[in-house]
Design an enzyme around this catalytic site. Structure first.
Site, mmCIF file in Angstrom:
data_model
loop_
_atom_site.group_PDB
_atom_site.id
_atom_site.type_symbol
_atom_site.label_atom_id
_atom_site.label_comp_id
_atom_site.label_asym_id
_atom_site.label_seq_id
_atom_site.Cartn_x
_atom_site.Cartn_y
_atom_site.Cartn_z
ATOM 1 N N HIS A 159 51.025 -18.331 4.455
ATOM 2 C CA HIS A 159 51.298 -18.275 3.012
ATOM 3 C C HIS A 159 50.031 -17.932 2.243
ATOM 4 C CE1 HIS A 159 55.472 -19.686 2.485
ATOM 5 N NE2 HIS A 159 55.286 -20.026 3.740
ATOM 6 N N PRO A 160 50.173 -17.159 1.186
ATOM 7 C CA PRO A 160 48.993 -16.800 0.379
ATOM 8 C C PRO A 160 48.614 -17.926 -0.580
ATOM 9 C CG PRO A 160 50.960 -15.871 -0.613
ATOM 10 C CD PRO A 160 51.405 -16.537 0.683
ATOM 11 N N SER A 202 56.704 -13.076 -2.174
ATOM 12 C CA SER A 202 55.637 -13.887 -2.777
ATOM 13 C C SER A 202 55.240 -13.352 -4.144
ATOM 14 C CB SER A 202 54.412 -13.937 -1.861
ATOM 15 O OG SER A 202 54.677 -14.704 -0.717
ATOM 16 N N ALA A 244 57.182 -24.480 -3.737
ATOM 17 C CA ALA A 244 58.251 -23.570 -4.144
ATOM 18 C C ALA A 244 58.163 -23.444 -5.663
ATOM 19 C CB ALA A 244 59.610 -24.110 -3.713
#
Length: 162
Positions: free
Chosen positions: A62-63, A79, A117
């Site tokens: 994940h970034p 994303s 999220a």
């Protein structure tokens, strides 16, 4: 739906981790009925069954929020849309500096990026969560991040119209 089609369709639901869709298909084929809930259950089961090292790899895929990849325009389409929806593409210099500082401290402490999220949240909600969660233990934060990854996957499946 055959394995290749399943992986092509759902392999990106967990960020850069098509192996989850591959294992889900190998375990039970295409879920029936083919719904977001059924696909999510199959994918999440494989994510939960993975080793801690594999799960850590998913977290690390994940970034950073409002990080270098976002600035360079190198986020996945999902994303990018998620961060844009939370207003992370419109930060002031001060807000960007705060995100950069928190990203650096969080990554240093936990060894993976802060994951949340962002759908339905704005930058202030995200910063407040960041500020709260940076004080967690590594185990608590690993579990929290894994839960958020599953939530992101569910939201992505729902966005696909399943």
């Amino acid at each position: 739906m055959d394995r290749n089609a399943f992986v092509a369709r759902f392999g990106g639901v967990f960020e850069h981790s098509p192996w989850i869709a591959e294992r889900a298909f190998d375990a039970s084929g295409t879920p029936s009925p083919l719904t977001a809930q059924a696909v999510h259950a199959a994918l999440a089961a494989e994510f939960r069954a993975a080793s801690d090292e594999e799960r850590l790899g998913v977290l690390r895929a994940h970034p950073d929020l409002a990080g270098k990849l976002a600035v360079a325009g190198q986020l996945t389409e999902d994303s990018r849309a998620e961060q844009k929806g939370a207003g992370l593409d419109r930060l002031t210099e001060t807000e960007f500096a705060r995100f950069t500082d928190l990203n650096t401290r969080y990554q240093s402490k936990f060894g993976f990026p802060f994951i949340i999220a962002v759908k339905g949240l704005d930058k202030d909600d995200i910063l407040a969560a960041f500020e709260r969660r940076i004080h967690n233990s590594r185990l608590t934060e690993f579990d929290t991040a894994a839960h958020e990854v599953e939530k992101i996957a569910r939201l992505r499946l729902e966005a696909m119209g399943w």
